[in-house]
Write a protein that holds these residues in place. Structure first.
Motif, PDB file in Angstrom:
ATOM      1  N   LEU A 172      -1.797   6.658  -5.629  1.00 15.72           N
ATOM      2  CA  LEU A 172      -2.335   7.300  -4.434  1.00 15.72           C
ATOM      3  C   LEU A 172      -3.087   8.578  -4.775  1.00 15.72           C
ATOM      4  O   LEU A 172      -4.175   8.836  -4.270  1.00 15.72           O
ATOM      5  CB  LEU A 172      -1.188   7.663  -3.473  1.00 15.72           C
ATOM      6  CG  LEU A 172      -0.931   6.734  -2.304  1.00 15.72           C
ATOM      7  CD1 LEU A 172       0.134   7.335  -1.418  1.00 15.72           C
ATOM      8  CD2 LEU A 172      -2.202   6.504  -1.519  1.00 15.72           C
ATOM      9  N   ALA A 173      -2.488   9.392  -5.645  1.00 13.56           N
ATOM     10  CA  ALA A 173      -3.060  10.706  -5.941  1.00 13.56           C
ATOM     11  C   ALA A 173      -4.366  10.602  -6.707  1.00 13.56           C
ATOM     12  O   ALA A 173      -5.107  11.562  -6.825  1.00 13.56           O
ATOM     13  CB  ALA A 173      -2.063  11.542  -6.722  1.00 13.56           C
ATOM     14  N   GLU A 174      -4.658   9.415  -7.264  1.00 17.33           N
ATOM     15  CA  GLU A 174      -5.878   9.273  -8.054  1.00 17.33           C
ATOM     16  C   GLU A 174      -7.003   8.640  -7.253  1.00 17.33           C
ATOM     17  O   GLU A 174      -8.119   8.513  -7.723  1.00 17.33           O
ATOM     18  CB  GLU A 174      -5.596   8.401  -9.291  1.00 17.33           C
ATOM     19  CG  GLU A 174      -4.626   9.068 -10.244  1.00 17.33           C
ATOM     20  CD  GLU A 174      -4.099   8.111 -11.289  1.00 17.33           C
ATOM     21  OE1 GLU A 174      -4.768   7.100 -11.568  1.00 17.33           O
ATOM     22  OE2 GLU A 174      -3.002   8.370 -11.800  1.00 17.33           O
ATOM     23  N   ARG A 175      -6.695   8.210  -6.025  1.00 14.43           N
ATOM     24  CA  ARG A 175      -7.716   7.546  -5.218  1.00 14.43           C
ATOM     25  C   ARG A 175      -8.348   8.521  -4.247  1.00 14.43           C
ATOM     26  O   ARG A 175      -7.690   9.421  -3.757  1.00 14.43           O
ATOM     27  CB  ARG A 175      -7.088   6.392  -4.446  1.00 14.43           C
ATOM     28  CG  ARG A 175      -6.575   5.292  -5.350  1.00 14.43           C
ATOM     29  CD  ARG A 175      -5.738   4.329  -4.569  1.00 14.43           C
ATOM     30  NE  ARG A 175      -6.517   3.697  -3.510  1.00 14.43           N
ATOM     31  CZ  ARG A 175      -7.039   2.481  -3.613  1.00 14.43           C
ATOM     32  NH1 ARG A 175      -6.863   1.783  -4.686  1.00 14.43           N
ATOM     33  NH2 ARG A 175      -7.723   1.972  -2.615  1.00 14.43           N
ATOM     34  N   GLY A 176      -9.628   8.328  -3.986  1.00 16.63           N
ATOM     35  CA  GLY A 176     -10.337   9.219  -3.082  1.00 16.63           C
ATOM     36  C   GLY A 176      -9.800   9.137  -1.672  1.00 16.63           C
ATOM     37  O   GLY A 176      -9.467  10.140  -1.060  1.00 16.63           O
ATOM     38  N   ALA A 177      -9.657   7.930  -1.169  1.00 17.07           N
ATOM     39  CA  ALA A 177      -9.164   7.753   0.194  1.00 17.07           C
ATOM     40  C   ALA A 177      -7.877   6.954   0.154  1.00 17.07           C
ATOM     41  O   ALA A 177      -7.654   6.146  -0.747  1.00 17.07           O
ATOM     42  CB  ALA A 177     -10.201   7.020   1.033  1.00 17.07           C
ATOM     43  N   ALA A 178      -7.011   7.205   1.118  1.00 18.51           N
ATOM     44  CA  ALA A 178      -5.757   6.473   1.182  1.00 18.51           C
ATOM     45  C   ALA A 178      -6.051   5.003   1.468  1.00 18.51           C
ATOM     46  O   ALA A 178      -6.873   4.690   2.318  1.00 18.51           O
ATOM     47  CB  ALA A 178      -4.880   7.055   2.284  1.00 18.51           C
ATOM     48  N   PRO A 179      -5.407   4.071   0.743  1.00 19.44           N
ATOM     49  CA  PRO A 179      -5.709   2.654   0.961  1.00 19.44           C
ATOM     50  C   PRO A 179      -5.239   2.160   2.332  1.00 19.44           C
ATOM     51  O   PRO A 179      -4.308   2.706   2.918  1.00 19.44           O
ATOM     52  CB  PRO A 179      -4.943   1.946  -0.159  1.00 19.44           C
ATOM     53  CG  PRO A 179      -3.910   2.897  -0.612  1.00 19.44           C
ATOM     54  CD  PRO A 179      -4.425   4.271  -0.322  1.00 19.44           C
ATOM     55  N   VAL A 180      -5.921   1.129   2.807  1.00 18.26           N
ATOM     56  CA  VAL A 180      -5.573   0.530   4.098  1.00 18.26           C
ATOM     57  C   VAL A 180      -4.186  -0.107   3.999  1.00 18.26           C
ATOM     58  O   VAL A 180      -3.855  -0.752   3.015  1.00 18.26           O
ATOM     59  CB  VAL A 180      -6.615  -0.550   4.459  1.00 18.26           C
ATOM     60  CG1 VAL A 180      -6.220  -1.294   5.719  1.00 18.26           C
ATOM     61  CG2 VAL A 180      -7.983   0.096   4.611  1.00 18.26           C
TER      62      VAL A 180
ATOM     63  N   ALA B  50       0.819  -1.235   0.000  1.00 25.45           N
ATOM     64  CA  ALA B  50       0.000   0.000   0.000  1.00 25.45           C
ATOM     65  C   ALA B  50       0.845   1.274   0.000  1.00 25.45           C
ATOM     66  O   ALA B  50       0.496   2.260  -0.643  1.00 25.45           O
ATOM     67  CB  ALA B  50      -0.950  -0.009   1.194  1.00 25.45           C
ATOM     68  N   LEU B  51       1.965   1.260   0.740  1.00 23.37           N
ATOM     69  CA  LEU B  51       2.771   2.480   0.836  1.00 23.37           C
ATOM     70  C   LEU B  51       3.616   2.712  -0.412  1.00 23.37           C
ATOM     71  O   LEU B  51       4.294   3.714  -0.533  1.00 23.37           O
ATOM     72  CB  LEU B  51       3.678   2.415   2.068  1.00 23.37           C
ATOM     73  CG  LEU B  51       2.944   2.451   3.414  1.00 23.37           C
ATOM     74  CD1 LEU B  51       3.898   2.144   4.551  1.00 23.37           C
ATOM     75  CD2 LEU B  51       2.299   3.802   3.632  1.00 23.37           C
TER      76      LEU B  51
END
Lengths: 178, 317
Positions: A72-80, A66-67
């Motif tokens: 990341l910049a295209e997703r609404g929320a940061a992934p778990v 995930a890190l």
């Protein structure tokens, strides 16, 4: 693929890994790293097959990418972010990196970036249960349980008992027509 | 986003689930800190501005390291060297910083409410690094993290907070988080330093150190601020230390064997804590510092990691 087919595919991958490692003399330096979550049961099972054949159990680690994602910049929320656990030195090892499905190759790119932050392995092989085509990066599997031609938009789901599913299976779900 | 929140101003508005979201993520972040290469690329290209109107070494460094481990760029703006000394207002300073397009603004200010004020006027996410006597949310979260790490869960645990409760933003953030995770909170200090009616936040009040710490699983010792010594609140440090300070003898007689001692730092050795306790086996003070980096990584990741609702819509459109 049903549970039996998954089992046969895992055994075949394990056999191929063993042959190649023997041919290269790297059997003693073999180690497994599963990509969470679908790759972890595959890594565990290949390792168990190798342990049965050779009598010694190679080390096993898990990666959560995930890190290291590139979207990341295209997703609404940061992934778990799940746990990463690599407790053995990678130096000189032949690492078998395992994931359930190989598709665009972006997960593998992220996993390789993360892996080299833990050390410098001698070499890395990629083992997947299903190669579904559709690559967006120059990445290929060294070992694949099955190679399927799955149209873009369809979804390949791998279910493992270890991850809470009733039984092992691979299911292809048709996506929306483009 | 931390749950529904784009900013982290305090823990008062956070639900149990939102607090646990940060704490669970911090567990994964702590693992990153133990790696040979302590850097992950997740916040590459993001900017974190630390805007500190009050001196701070620990908290500012902690946010700075957290940003660096996540590959964000961080910039420190401290009041002493800034145009604030030339008379610039808080809002003008923030607007000028905002023109540099930060993704997160980490603010410490001596005035309660300053981060909230900024959050309403700037476009980026605002994280409070402590404001006046209001809250110090990242410290509250790292206290929860540290106690939870030690005992596995806060459910049914008892935490005593000892010191100047009236002026402590740490105490307030602890009070707004520990009970939500199932812990019971006892407050202890001189009567002049405990606000009237604080029981309504779900804590019990004690004026005797022994009754406050007996049977507690964790004791948070607050720093006595030097500037308050000599004013009517505390006559002198010797008296404070005698009644509300913790030394090895009191700890051995009154505390449970497994109880741990926390302190937000910096410690006044010999006042609220004796050196044999601060450096003793019960002390988790240095764990708090390490956990602080992990918790702040989790905060920055959640607030700067996603595109945010507005931008996410644009991308999918």
């Amino acid at each position: 693929m049903n549970a039996e087919a998954v089992q046969r595919a895992v055994q075949r991958i394990a056999h191929e890994v063993l042959e190649r490692a023997r041919a290269q003399g790297s059997l003693e330096r073999l180690a497994f790293v599963g990509i969470r979550r679908g790759g972890v049961p595959l890594a565990e099972r290949i390792r168990a097959e190798i342990a049965r054949a050779t009598g010694s159990e190679p080390p096993l680690g898990t990666l959560d990418i995930a890190l290291y994602r590139d979207d990341l910049a295209e997703r609404g929320a940061a992934p778990v972010v799940g746990p990463t656990d690599v407790r053995f030195p990678l130096e000189g090892r032949t690492i078998v990196l395992a994931d359930d499905v190989l598709y665009t190759g972006r997960t593998i790119r992220a996993a390789l970036d993360e892996l080299v932050d833990f050390g410098r392995p001698r070499r890395v092989w990629l083992a997947v249960l299903v190669d579904r085509g559709g690559r967006e990066l120059p990445i290929s599997a060294d070992f694949a349980g099955a190679r399927l031609e799955v149209p873009e938009g369809a979804d390949v789901q791998v279910r493992w008992r270890e991850n809470g599913d009733a039984e092992d299976s691979v299911v292809v779900r048709e996506g929306r027509k483009p | 986003m931390i749950g529904r929140h784009r900013h982290l101003i305090g823990l008062e508005g956070l639900s149990r689930e939102e607090i646990l979201q940060v704490l669970d993520l911090a567990v994964s972040m702590k693992e990153v800190l133990s790696r040979p290469v302590k850097k992950v690329p997740s916040l590459r290209g993001k900017n974190v501005v630390n805007l500190f109107f009050e001196t701070s070494t620990r908290t500012r460094s902690s946010f700075e390291i957290a940003a660096k481990v996540l590959s964000a760029d961080s910039l420190n703006w401290t009041a002493a060297q800034s145009s604030t000394t030339k008379g610039e207002t808080l809002l003008d300073t923030a607007r000028n910083l905002e023109a540099m397009r930060p993704d997160v603004l980490v603010v410490r200010h001596s005035a309660s409410g300053a981060p909230n004020f900024l959050a309403r006027h700037v476009g980026c996410s605002v994280v409070s690094a402590g404001d006046g006597a209001h809250e110090h949310p990242s410290q509250g979260l790292l206290d929860c993290f540290t106690i939870r790490e030690r005992f596995g869960s806060l459910e049914g645990r008892t935490v005593a907070i000892v010191g100047d409760i009236s002026h402590s933003r740490v105490a307030r953030s602890d009070l707004h988080s520990l009970p939500k995770l199932g812990a019971k909170v006892r407050l202890c200090g001189p009567p002049t330093m405990i606000p009237l009616g604080i029981e309504r936040l779900g804590a019990t009040v004690h004026h005797d150190l022994r009754t406050a710490v007996e049977g507690a699983d964790a004791v948070v010792m607050l720093r006595i601020q030097h500037e308050r010594i000599g004013d009517p609140l505390i006559p002198n440090t010797r008296e404070y230390s005698k009644y509300w300070g913790l030394n090895a003898k009191k700890a051995a007689e009154w505390l449970k064997p497994e109880a741990v001692i926390l302190h937000p730092g910096p410690i006044n050795r010999g006042v609220e804590l004796s050196s044999d306790v601060a450096d003793g086996p019960r002390s988790v003070i240095l764990d708090q510092v390490q956990n602080g980096v992990a918790v702040r990584m989790a905060i920055l990741y959640l607030l700067a990691g996603g595109a945010g609702e507005d931008r996410a819509e644009k991308v999918s459109a």
